[in-house]
Design a protein around this motif. Structure first.
Motif, PDB file in Angstrom:
ATOM      1  N   VAL A 283      59.706  18.510 140.570  1.00  0.00           N
ATOM      2  CA  VAL A 283      58.709  18.898 139.573  1.00  0.00           C
ATOM      3  C   VAL A 283      58.126  20.268 139.899  1.00  0.00           C
ATOM      4  N   PHE A 284      57.842  20.497 141.174  1.00  0.00           N
ATOM      5  CA  PHE A 284      57.326  21.798 141.599  1.00  0.00           C
ATOM      6  C   PHE A 284      58.265  22.930 141.196  1.00  0.00           C
ATOM      7  N   ASN A 285      59.551  22.737 141.408  1.00  0.00           N
ATOM      8  CA  ASN A 285      60.506  23.789 141.078  1.00  0.00           C
ATOM      9  C   ASN A 285      60.674  23.985 139.582  1.00  0.00           C
ATOM     10  N   SER A 286      60.512  22.932 138.800  1.00  0.00           N
ATOM     11  CA  SER A 286      60.570  23.116 137.344  1.00  0.00           C
ATOM     12  C   SER A 286      59.423  24.000 136.873  1.00  0.00           C
ATOM     13  N   ALA A 413      65.109  23.555 138.616  1.00  0.00           N
ATOM     14  CA  ALA A 413      65.477  24.839 138.026  1.00  0.00           C
ATOM     15  C   ALA A 413      66.271  24.650 136.731  1.00  0.00           C
ATOM     16  N   ILE A 414      67.183  23.666 136.723  1.00  0.00           N
ATOM     17  CA  ILE A 414      67.949  23.380 135.508  1.00  0.00           C
ATOM     18  C   ILE A 414      67.017  22.935 134.392  1.00  0.00           C
ATOM     19  N   THR A 415      66.058  22.076 134.724  1.00  0.00           N
ATOM     20  CA  THR A 415      65.087  21.621 133.727  1.00  0.00           C
ATOM     21  C   THR A 415      64.348  22.798 133.104  1.00  0.00           C
ATOM     22  N   ALA A 416      63.921  23.729 133.954  1.00  0.00           N
ATOM     23  CA  ALA A 416      63.194  24.900 133.455  1.00  0.00           C
ATOM     24  C   ALA A 416      64.068  25.765 132.552  1.00  0.00           C
ATOM     25  N   THR A 417      65.315  26.017 132.968  1.00  0.00           N
ATOM     26  CA  THR A 417      66.171  26.890 132.161  1.00  0.00           C
ATOM     27  C   THR A 417      66.530  26.241 130.826  1.00  0.00           C
ATOM     28  N   VAL A 418      66.744  24.923 130.843  1.00  0.00           N
ATOM     29  CA  VAL A 418      67.048  24.232 129.590  1.00  0.00           C
ATOM     30  C   VAL A 418      65.858  24.309 128.644  1.00  0.00           C
ATOM     31  N   LEU A 419      64.659  24.059 129.161  1.00  0.00           N
ATOM     32  CA  LEU A 419      63.472  24.086 128.304  1.00  0.00           C
ATOM     33  C   LEU A 419      63.164  25.498 127.809  1.00  0.00           C
TER      34      LEU A 419
END
Length: 459
Positions: A283-286, A413-419
């Motif tokens: 979660v922190f990395n997202s 990181a994947i979650t962030a890039t997708v969003l």
């Protein structure tokens, strides 16, 4: 050569090798706009140069951790660095974007060998001199050096990437890895102690025990879910989402029954402190990568800043994260791992709230102040989570545990890039940045709750 300088040289080589993964994950942030222009891509498509790297890293870290435990960390570290050097020497000649993404994936697999190998090697070095709880405390020093190198590489990546892209082109983002990987390989080969006697086995046994179906299920489920969220195949979003969920369920079912599994779900089930470290770190990395990948695009597309300048605007993040990491190591010795993690997550939420100011202004002083603030929780939470993982696992499990730990970074990181692709399909502007800020605040609350629940494992 005395043991102390030799150990220092080993840690230096390991730090250089492990730094290549965060360096390459962050350098690309300032090249996205250039790649879109060179290959004629939209925002959602260009993110695959990031997600291909993270998918390969996410699958590769647990596998490489398992192989480091089984065949020896020194051997796996050198193999990974060799793969990076060869791939990065060939990648600039990629004729299209698809092959560029493949090169990024192969490079990521090579860098994935470094971190779990380093954790296993550090654990062995510390255990030779110290035992029990004191060894856990002393482990924070070499791990702190390695984490400082990782933090610095991730933070300084946009600066290096901006200069390379601005003066040479995106091809230089690959070529710079060749001498760095070779240097890390040679240092570890020269200074690291030989691997202890470990299982060797046949290649057929290695393939059988590597759980290839499990790896494919893990990557396939992530891939399908990302394609659904990005609407990569218009008209089939829900079909892709259902298929990804089904494959994820089958993956979990298999991993609970296969021995040895690619992703040891039983390890997570029987170790609540470790599970909480993983969830909190993901979660922190997202949250962090929302800012890390979103902000450079916002500055280039809406602010009109050149890549080189954007890299310099991210420089304060490097400086403060480097300063925060040794402070966090000392603070953990005085106040404990949990308190440092909680303080870092609280500060992260505060910085995320301040990011809302960029919806009204992209003035350079404001950007510099915010990137400087972001570096503090990044350095503190990263090293505290790293140490939390270390003290929550037994020595014989640390290779696998370190691999899964890094996988959590990539999932975030994947979650962030997708969003980002979902919120800013037509480009990152101040309106979409506002939506990202709200999402970062919600995720900060989740990270805070998870961190409060964590307690150090008591054997």
């Amino acid at each position: 050569m005395s043991n102390k300088p030799r150990t220092g040289l080993v840690v230096a080589g390991l730090s250089l090798g492990t730094a290549l993964n965060p360096l390459n994950s962050s350098m690309i942030a300032v090249a996205l706009v250039v790649l879109r222009a060179d290959f004629g891509l939209d925002v959602a498509t260009v993110t695959w140069v990031i997600t291909s790297f993270y998918l390969s890293s996410a699958a590769g870290q647990p596998l490489m951790g398992k192989l480091a435990d089984r065949f020896g960390p020194r051997r796996m570290f050198m193999l990974g660095m060799g793969l990076v050097a060869v791939t990065c020497a060939l990648a600039p000649f990629s004729p299209n974007f698809a092959l560029l993404c493949v090169a990024r994936a192969v490079m990521a697999l090579g860098t994935a060998a470094a971190y779990p190998s380093a954790v296993v090697m550090v654990g062995a070095i510390v255990q030779q001199s110290h035992t029990g709880q004191r060894s856990n405390i002393r482990s924070s020093r070499p791990l702190g050096h390695i984490q400082m190198a990782n933090t610095s590489a991730a933070a300084v990546g946009p600066v290096i990437g901006g200069l390379l892209v601005g003066f040479v082109g995106w091809e230089a983002l690959f070529l710079i890895n060749v001498p760095l990987a070779l240097a890390a390989l040679l240092i570890v080969r020269q200074a690291a102690p030989a691997d202890a006697a470990r299982e060797r086995g046949s290649f057929a046994a290695l393939v059988r025990d590597s759980d290839i179906p499990g790896i494919l299920g893990f990557v396939g489920s992530l891939l399908l879910v990302m394609m659904a969220l990005l609407d990569a195949v218009p008209g089939y979003r829900w079909w892709l989402l259902v298929a990804g969920t089904l494959i994820a369920a089958l993956f979990a079912w298999r991993e609970l029954r296969f021995s040895p599994p690619f992703l040891d779900l039983r390890l997570l089930g029987r170790n609540r402190p470790l599970m909480l470290v993983y969830v909190g770190f993901a979660v922190f990395n997202s949250i962090y990568y929302f800012a890390f990948f979103g902000l450079p695009q916002l500055l280039q597309e809406t602010g009109g800043y050149e890549p080189g300048l954007v890299g310099l605007l991210m420089l304060p993040l490097a400086a403060t994260s480097v300063l925060a990491t040794p402070w966090a190591v000392r603070a953990m010795g005085k106040f404990g791992v949990r308190r440092v993690m909680i303080a870092g997550v609280v500060l992260l939420g505060a910085v995320a709230a301040l990011m809302w100011l960029l919806t009204g202004s992209l003035a350079i002083p404001l950007v510099l102040a915010l990137t400087a603030l972001m570096g503090v929780p990044f350095g503190a939470v990263s090293i505290a989570s790293n140490q939390g993982m270390f003290v929550s696992t037994r020595p014989q499990e640390r290779g696998v545990a370190a691999g899964i730990f890094q996988t959590c970074r990539y999932v975030g990181a994947i979650t962030a890039t997708v969003l980002i692709g979902v919120f800013a399909a037509d480009g990152v502007n101040q309106e979409s940045w506002g939506l990202m800020t709200i999402t970062m605040l919600i995720l900060s609350a989740v990270a805070f709750g998870v961190t409060l629940l964590w307690r150090e494992r008591q054997d």
